[in-house]
Design a protein around this motif. Structure first.
Motif, PDB file in Angstrom:
ATOM      1  N   GLY A  74     -73.474 -65.139  -4.742  1.00  0.00           N
ATOM      2  CA  GLY A  74     -72.455 -65.754  -4.211  1.00  0.00           C
ATOM      3  C   GLY A  74     -72.756 -65.259  -2.340  1.00  0.00           C
ATOM      4  O   GLY A  74     -70.915 -66.144  -2.125  1.00  0.00           O
ATOM      5  N   GLU A  75     -73.889 -64.963  -1.497  1.00  0.00           N
ATOM      6  CA  GLU A  75     -73.821 -65.151  -0.306  1.00  0.00           C
ATOM      7  C   GLU A  75     -74.916 -65.683   0.131  1.00  0.00           C
ATOM      8  O   GLU A  75     -75.586 -66.385  -0.466  1.00  0.00           O
ATOM      9  N   ASP A  76     -74.823 -66.788   1.157  1.00  0.00           N
ATOM     10  CA  ASP A  76     -75.401 -67.545   2.045  1.00  0.00           C
ATOM     11  C   ASP A  76     -76.122 -67.078   3.022  1.00  0.00           C
ATOM     12  O   ASP A  76     -77.283 -67.865   3.290  1.00  0.00           O
ATOM     13  N   GLN A  77     -76.123 -66.076   3.226  1.00  0.00           N
ATOM     14  CA  GLN A  77     -77.891 -65.614   4.585  1.00  0.00           C
ATOM     15  C   GLN A  77     -78.279 -64.211   3.808  1.00  0.00           C
ATOM     16  O   GLN A  77     -77.354 -63.771   3.908  1.00  0.00           O
ATOM     17  N   VAL A  78     -79.468 -64.190   4.344  1.00  0.00           N
ATOM     18  CA  VAL A  78     -79.920 -63.287   3.903  1.00  0.00           C
ATOM     19  C   VAL A  78     -80.674 -62.608   5.186  1.00  0.00           C
ATOM     20  O   VAL A  78     -81.238 -63.177   6.154  1.00  0.00           O
ATOM     21  N   ASN A  79     -80.543 -61.245   5.320  1.00  0.00           N
ATOM     22  CA  ASN A  79     -81.086 -60.298   6.515  1.00  0.00           C
ATOM     23  C   ASN A  79     -82.507 -59.977   6.705  1.00  0.00           C
ATOM     24  O   ASN A  79     -82.657 -59.828   4.897  1.00  0.00           O
ATOM     25  N   PHE A  80     -82.883 -58.762   6.967  1.00  0.00           N
ATOM     26  CA  PHE A  80     -84.531 -58.802   6.873  1.00  0.00           C
ATOM     27  C   PHE A  80     -84.508 -58.045   6.200  1.00  0.00           C
ATOM     28  O   PHE A  80     -85.799 -57.466   5.244  1.00  0.00           O
ATOM     29  N   ARG A  81     -83.373 -56.635   5.935  1.00  0.00           N
ATOM     30  CA  ARG A  81     -83.499 -56.055   5.018  1.00  0.00           C
ATOM     31  C   ARG A  81     -83.259 -56.451   3.448  1.00  0.00           C
ATOM     32  O   ARG A  81     -84.097 -56.006   2.521  1.00  0.00           O
ATOM     33  N   GLY A  82     -82.749 -57.273   3.166  1.00  0.00           N
ATOM     34  CA  GLY A  82     -82.755 -57.945   1.611  1.00  0.00           C
ATOM     35  C   GLY A  82     -83.729 -59.117   1.816  1.00  0.00           C
ATOM     36  O   GLY A  82     -84.454 -59.246   0.371  1.00  0.00           O
ATOM     37  N   PHE A  83     -84.293 -59.747   2.673  1.00  0.00           N
ATOM     38  CA  PHE A  83     -85.965 -60.619   2.912  1.00  0.00           C
ATOM     39  C   PHE A  83     -87.038 -59.062   2.761  1.00  0.00           C
ATOM     40  O   PHE A  83     -87.682 -59.229   1.395  1.00  0.00           O
ATOM     41  N   MET A  84     -86.888 -58.281   3.500  1.00  0.00           N
ATOM     42  CA  MET A  84     -87.987 -57.557   2.496  1.00  0.00           C
ATOM     43  C   MET A  84     -87.992 -56.614   1.082  1.00  0.00           C
ATOM     44  O   MET A  84     -89.164 -56.543   0.207  1.00  0.00           O
ATOM     45  N   ARG A  85     -87.108 -56.966   0.393  1.00  0.00           N
ATOM     46  CA  ARG A  85     -86.703 -55.448  -0.293  1.00  0.00           C
ATOM     47  C   ARG A  85     -86.785 -57.338  -1.610  1.00  0.00           C
ATOM     48  O   ARG A  85     -87.479 -56.230  -2.267  1.00  0.00           O
ATOM     49  N   THR A  86     -86.527 -57.871  -1.776  1.00  0.00           N
ATOM     50  CA  THR A  86     -87.253 -59.080  -2.721  1.00  0.00           C
ATOM     51  C   THR A  86     -88.967 -58.968  -2.494  1.00  0.00           C
ATOM     52  O   THR A  86     -89.338 -59.559  -3.468  1.00  0.00           O
ATOM     53  N   LEU A  87     -89.711 -59.277  -0.646  1.00  0.00           N
ATOM     54  CA  LEU A  87     -91.004 -59.361  -1.201  1.00  0.00           C
ATOM     55  C   LEU A  87     -91.339 -58.097  -1.798  1.00  0.00           C
ATOM     56  O   LEU A  87     -92.419 -58.563  -2.210  1.00  0.00           O
ATOM     57  N   ALA A  88     -90.468 -57.290  -1.965  1.00  0.00           N
ATOM     58  CA  ALA A  88     -91.335 -55.884  -2.116  1.00  0.00           C
ATOM     59  C   ALA A  88     -92.095 -56.044  -3.624  1.00  0.00           C
ATOM     60  O   ALA A  88     -92.622 -55.340  -3.861  1.00  0.00           O
ATOM     61  N   HIS A  89     -91.219 -56.544  -4.557  1.00  0.00           N
ATOM     62  CA  HIS A  89     -91.098 -57.273  -5.499  1.00  0.00           C
ATOM     63  C   HIS A  89     -92.639 -57.919  -5.518  1.00  0.00           C
ATOM     64  O   HIS A  89     -93.188 -57.127  -6.876  1.00  0.00           O
ATOM     65  N   PHE A  90     -93.262 -57.902  -4.524  1.00  0.00           N
ATOM     66  CA  PHE A  90     -94.669 -58.886  -4.967  1.00  0.00           C
ATOM     67  C   PHE A  90     -95.632 -58.081  -4.622  1.00  0.00           C
ATOM     68  O   PHE A  90     -96.918 -58.672  -4.142  1.00  0.00           O
ATOM     69  N   ARG A  91     -95.362 -56.774  -4.036  1.00  0.00           N
ATOM     70  CA  ARG A  91     -96.277 -56.169  -3.641  1.00  0.00           C
ATOM     71  C   ARG A  91     -97.413 -55.064  -4.783  1.00  0.00           C
ATOM     72  O   ARG A  91     -96.823 -54.626  -5.889  1.00  0.00           O
ATOM     73  N   PRO A  92     -98.653 -55.226  -4.485  1.00  0.00           N
ATOM     74  CA  PRO A  92     -99.661 -54.619  -5.154  1.00  0.00           C
ATOM     75  C   PRO A  92     -99.447 -53.732  -5.811  1.00  0.00           C
ATOM     76  O   PRO A  92     -98.921 -52.631  -5.482  1.00  0.00           O
ATOM     77  N   ILE A  93     -99.492 -52.874  -7.108  1.00  0.00           N
ATOM     78  CA  ILE A  93     -99.514 -51.709  -7.502  1.00  0.00           C
ATOM     79  C   ILE A  93    -100.339 -51.181  -7.088  1.00  0.00           C
ATOM     80  O   ILE A  93    -101.880 -51.431  -7.615  1.00  0.00           O
ATOM     81  N   GLU A  94    -100.586 -50.108  -6.450  1.00  0.00           N
ATOM     82  CA  GLU A  94    -101.992 -48.602  -6.156  1.00  0.00           C
ATOM     83  C   GLU A  94    -102.324 -48.669  -7.393  1.00  0.00           C
ATOM     84  O   GLU A  94    -101.207 -47.994  -7.224  1.00  0.00           O
ATOM     85  N   ASP A  95    -103.286 -47.314  -6.952  1.00  0.00           N
ATOM     86  CA  ASP A  95    -103.885 -46.945  -8.224  1.00  0.00           C
ATOM     87  C   ASP A  95    -102.903 -45.451  -7.742  1.00  0.00           C
ATOM     88  O   ASP A  95    -102.543 -45.319  -9.349  1.00  0.00           O
ATOM     89  N   ASN A  96    -102.353 -45.190  -7.013  1.00  0.00           N
ATOM     90  CA  ASN A  96    -102.493 -43.490  -6.574  1.00  0.00           C
ATOM     91  C   ASN A  96    -101.272 -43.662  -7.605  1.00  0.00           C
ATOM     92  O   ASN A  96    -100.284 -42.606  -7.243  1.00  0.00           O
ATOM     93  N   GLU A  97    -100.098 -44.400  -6.893  1.00  0.00           N
ATOM     94  CA  GLU A  97     -98.970 -44.908  -7.521  1.00  0.00           C
ATOM     95  C   GLU A  97     -98.961 -45.192  -9.462  1.00  0.00           C
ATOM     96  O   GLU A  97     -97.917 -44.447 -10.248  1.00  0.00           O
TER      97      GLU A  97
END
Lengths: 195, 345
Positions: A74-97
């Motif tokens: 329902g929202e029309d604007q995204v702030n930086f936190r939200g932006f990062m949160r969505t982009l975080a899904h695409f961070r590669p999974i590191e071996d130590n994790e």
């Protein structure tokens, strides 16, 4: 004499984002410059038009669905936190994790969160099921006008047949996970940073 | 089902960084050149740096700027006055000779006004009469830089105000091609005037910037095919600015012309290299678009710029749907292919 430091993003915020998303300090500042350069209205948030201005995204058949994924219900604007949160899904999974126990909450870029992101691209009405119609809609977006309705319908039917296990003629999240068991989701849904 | 991942990842990758939008804003520098404008994230680093910067400001605004502004006014004033005087002479060799001298002199004064330090390479390939000179476009200053080394016929829209006065007086001395705004829309008319001009071998080579808009000098964008349809010899020129001394890119949505000129005149200097590339002509079986791309690749290679297929018009307009349709077509073919394989097995 590099003096590229971020002024408008405070250190505490960077720390919080780091904890939440797992991005490194330099990655966060880099993405922050990107965020501000997309933010033509300079009000600290991005609207849908700001995303649509990226030509490579505009020609992507799923562009609109991806843009939608950034905006909470329902929202029309995204702030930086939200932006990062969505982009975080695409961070590669590191071996130590990979070997860490899943204690408190799952990291945003875990395999199942990546799958959830993709699931939500199909599940347009967010009822946690991919119905035949929703599947058809997304397929139609990807193929445009090049495939006839009947052919597309049969492709959709076959896909549901293969995935559906409880016979409700739609794909739930668990069925979705099962179908993609053998697919290397971690690699396909990760973006390597060049820096 | 997993096909969606491909599009998804591509989409998010382009959100993180894409090739096109960053061409429309000034280039980022590795290290700072003491101009606040090129440092996006200005922060107090050390006292010494601030003092150096302050000193730089004093020198640039207090000393260099007034000097340059005076020169600029002199140059432009002389141009207007002298070309008008020459306009009274009858057409002939004397007139052409004088007009060339006047143009060259005034442009050289303007070049000094900007403290542009230009290195010309391969001058043996300089454009000759009856040809078309094409170059990559970064700012209106490109015109001054090229014109101070040779005489060209300019092509452009008639503006009002000061620009208009300059244009009208220039055309009295030697034939430039100025269009009314309404005529620009009529492509055939434009093409006709251009081809009439190149056929007259006594007329100067035409200077055209086929990108159609200012790009930030890190890449070369799509060349509009109009100038390549005319069929005469094309002389490509590559212009590359050195960003360490002053960024020449004109972001027309951010600054107006006067603001831009002031910024130019208060930078350290404008350092650039101009390469004259060997002339090219359209080959048999090559259409205008392919020819344009060939020329573009040559310019990009010489100037060390990225060769992009995207249209510079994307600065202001939206991308055409045809590109999306192409992607869709490709995916459809793939999808139908795999489905057929599946039904067979």
């Amino acid at each position: 004499m590099g003096s590229r430091a971020s002024t408008l993003l405070r250190e505490e915020e960077i720390e919080e984002i780091k904890k939440e998303t797992g991005f490194s300090h330099s990655q966060i500042t880099r993405l922050y410059s990107r965020f501000t350069s997309l933010d033509k209205g300079e009000n600290g948030t991005l609207g849908r038009e700001d995303f649509q201005r990226i030509p490579e995204l505009a020609i992507n058949p799923l562009g609109d669905r991806i843009i939608n994924a950034f905006f909470p219900e329902g929202e029309d604007q995204v702030n930086f936190r939200g932006f990062m949160r969505t982009l975080a899904h695409f961070r590669p999974i590191e071996d130590n994790e990979k070997n860490k126990d899943h204690t408190a909450s799952e990291p945003l870029n875990s395999r199942s969160n990546k799958l959830l992101f993709a699931f939500r691209l199909y599940d347009l009405d967010r009822d946690d099921k991919i119905s035949r119609d929703e599947l058809l809609q997304v397929l139609r977006m990807m193929v445009g006008v090049n495939i006839s309705d009947e052919q597309l319908g049969s492709i959709a039917d076959r896909t549901i047949q293969e995935a559906d296990q409880n016979g409700d003629n739609s794909i739930s999240f668990n069925e979705f996970i099962k179908v993609l068991e053998k697919v290397d989701v971690e690699q396909k849904m990760s973006i390597r940073f060049l820096h | 089902m997993s096909d969606i991942f491909y599009f998804c990842r591509q989409g998010v990758e382009s959100i993180m960084d894409d090739e096109v939008t960053k061409r429309f804003s000034a280039e980022e520098l590795e290290s700072w050149n003491l101009l606040t404008r090129s440092n996006y994230n200005f922060q107090h680093i050390s006292l010494r740096l601030t003092v150096l910067w302050g000193l730089g400001v004093v020198i640039r605004y207090g000393f260099l700027l007034p000097l340059r502004v005076t020169l600029a006014f002199t140059g432009v004033g002389l141009l207007v006055v002298l070309t008008s005087i020459i306009g009274f002479l009858p057409n002939g060799r004397m007139k052409n000779f004088l007009s060339e001298q006047v143009h060259l002199m005034c442009y050289r004064i303007c070049v000094r006004a900007l403290t542009a330090i230009i290195t010309y390479h391969d001058s043996e390939n300089k454009p000759k009469n009856g040809g078309i000179c094409v170059a990559n476009h970064t700012s209106p200053i490109d015109v001054i830089i090229l014109a101070s080394d040779g005489c060209y016929a300019m092509v452009g829209q008639i503006h009002g105000g000061l620009m208009g006065v300059i244009q009208k007086s220039m055309v009295k001395a030697c034939p430039h091609i100025w269009f009314e705004r309404s005529e620009v829309k009529d492509r055939h008319l434009v093409a006709k005037r251009l081809s009439d001009h190149v056929e007259d071998k006594t007329k100067l080579p035409i200077l055209i910037f086929p990108e159609g808009t200012c790009i930030n000098n890190t890449s070369v964008m799509m060349f509009k095919k109009g100038s390549f349809e005319i069929g005469s010899t094309v002389y490509p020129v590559a212009i590359k600015y050195d960003p360490r001394f002053g960024d020449a890119f004109w972001n027309s949505s951010q600054f107006g012309m006067v603001n831009y000129l002031l910024r130019m005149m208060s930078s350290w200097a404008i350092v650039c290299s101009v390469w004259y590339l060997p002339p090219m002509t359209r080959e048999e079986g090559e259409d205008a678009v392919q020819f344009a791309n060939r020329v573009k690749a040559a310019i990009a290679r010489q100037g060390g710029l990225v060769d992009l297929l995207w249209d510079g018009g994307l600065k202001r307009g939206k991308v055409k749907d045809t590109f999306k349709e192409e992607q869709q077509k490709l995916y459809s073919k793939m999808l139908v292919g795999t489905q057929e394989d599946r039904s067979r097995s």
